[in-house]
Motif scaffolding. Sequence first.
Motif, PDB file in Angstrom:
ATOM      1  N   CYS A 217       0.825  -1.203   0.000  1.00 33.59           N
ATOM      2  CA  CYS A 217       0.000   0.000   0.000  1.00 33.59           C
ATOM      3  C   CYS A 217       0.862   1.258   0.000  1.00 33.59           C
ATOM      4  O   CYS A 217       2.075   1.205   0.222  1.00 33.59           O
ATOM      5  CB  CYS A 217      -0.948   0.014   1.195  1.00 33.59           C
ATOM      6  N   ASP A 219       0.585   5.746   0.888  1.00 40.62           N
ATOM      7  CA  ASP A 219      -0.145   6.914   1.372  1.00 40.62           C
ATOM      8  C   ASP A 219      -0.364   7.851   0.190  1.00 40.62           C
ATOM      9  O   ASP A 219       0.537   8.581  -0.221  1.00 40.62           O
ATOM     10  CB  ASP A 219       0.660   7.606   2.480  1.00 40.62           C
ATOM     11  N   THR A 220      -1.557   7.826  -0.379  1.00 38.84           N
ATOM     12  CA  THR A 220      -1.838   8.617  -1.577  1.00 38.84           C
ATOM     13  C   THR A 220      -2.007  10.104  -1.278  1.00 38.84           C
ATOM     14  O   THR A 220      -2.069  10.920  -2.207  1.00 38.84           O
ATOM     15  CB  THR A 220      -3.101   8.095  -2.285  1.00 38.84           C
ATOM     16  N   SER A 335       1.358   7.228  -8.260  1.00 43.17           N
ATOM     17  CA  SER A 335       0.534   7.961  -7.298  1.00 43.17           C
ATOM     18  C   SER A 335       0.729   9.466  -7.443  1.00 43.17           C
ATOM     19  O   SER A 335      -0.176  10.253  -7.144  1.00 43.17           O
ATOM     20  CB  SER A 335       0.884   7.521  -5.876  1.00 43.17           C
ATOM     21  N   LEU A 394      -5.053   4.727  -6.669  1.00 44.42           N
ATOM     22  CA  LEU A 394      -6.150   4.984  -5.742  1.00 44.42           C
ATOM     23  C   LEU A 394      -7.084   3.780  -5.627  1.00 44.42           C
ATOM     24  O   LEU A 394      -7.555   3.439  -4.539  1.00 44.42           O
ATOM     25  CB  LEU A 394      -6.941   6.218  -6.195  1.00 44.42           C
ATOM     26  N   SER A 398      -4.248   1.966  -2.420  1.00 49.16           N
ATOM     27  CA  SER A 398      -4.444   2.930  -1.333  1.00 49.16           C
ATOM     28  C   SER A 398      -4.478   2.199   0.012  1.00 49.16           C
ATOM     29  O   SER A 398      -4.759   1.001   0.090  1.00 49.16           O
ATOM     30  CB  SER A 398      -5.746   3.711  -1.539  1.00 49.16           C
TER      31      SER A 398
END
Length: 417
Positions: A217, A219-220, A335, A394, A398
């Motif tokens: 994952c 952190d968008t 991203s 996303l 995410s």
Amino acid sequence: MVLHLSNFHLEGGAGVAATRLHRALLKSGTESRLLVSGLSAEEPGVCGLSSTALQSKLAWARFVGERLYFYPQERDASVRFAFSPAEIGADITNNPWVQEADIIHLHWINFGFLSLDSLDKLFALGKPIVWTLHDMWTFTGGCHYSRGCENFLTHCHYCPYLAKPDAYDISFAQFERKRSIYKKSRMALVSPSQWLDSLVKKAALTGAKKSLSIPNCIDTELFRPFDKLAIRRKLNLPESKKLILFAGANIGDPRKGFTFFRQALEKKGLPTSDIEILVLGKANPEVMASFPVPVHYLGKISDPNAMVEAYNAADMIVVPSLEDNLPNTIMEAMSCGTPALGFATGGIPEMIDHQDNGYIALQASAQSLSEGIEWILNPENNAELPGKARSKVLQTYSERVVADQYQQLYHTLLANE
């Protein structure tokens, strides 16, 4: 409580991925802790084994001992860090966090952090084990990437990484040791890429174990698009050139494919007068000086905000890895709205949708890589690429999306207990 075990904290792709998952789980309400060999920085819920000078020396001694054990057996220096014998590691079974954990979640645990004996003692505690694989080591006789060898499908021996491979070499011994340890475990194996999960299901050591694919994952909100022109002015980079980013922990590693990138830029058809290169990571200055186009060497960057700026400054990123799992660099760039180009290897084709949000080149083809650069930089193709690249992240990578999948796995394991 879920306890993550990772040698590295904020260094290396696997350490970064483990830390990001820990943070995502905390945000989603899961009680999560992360135990690492040594802290890169103070962080809530993260503890290092090496919190005193003596402990740091012991950690270094374990790393050196692990390397010295393999040194006389290695084929040559090029494979020195590509094979882990896992003979030396810390016994953490009495660590308070280990004792309190409901689930033990392993990540990358080599280089003297945990040994095979360490794993044996951990598994003997009887706690459910989740193991996120960041390479192939879990199901091989010691190599992190097999480089075409398929012995792991049946039984490792005659290992090509060794100076004197034979039927009962250390790859055979490690394979047997792992088989014995795994029999005692209640373990679920998680691969960030479907490619790696397919190998897990085929491998002799892991084929009978529960396995699935859950991506890493990101952190968008941290890795997001910014004004490209403003970033270039801040970094004193050319405003009107096409900037291509190459990011690798060590561009001297043949697995990173830097040679193919260089050859691609020498192919006819590319508007090289408009192209300049950004290099992120360790690099030989002499190699950079003889590059076919101007190079801006950004060095090794560990600050996430500086990394975001590097991604935003570029028009595209090239990741020509010959073997890889689910590269953080591709995820981070996309991203930030920076389209990616990579070879059709490992999990890369799962990340980049060919000619939709980026470009997939034919494996080990400098010509195909050159065509990909030309396609992405073509104004007729790239108008929608930034938005599509970010949308893919996303929807797929995410924090919320990935944390939900892990929480479901944890609940299943605890319910079955």
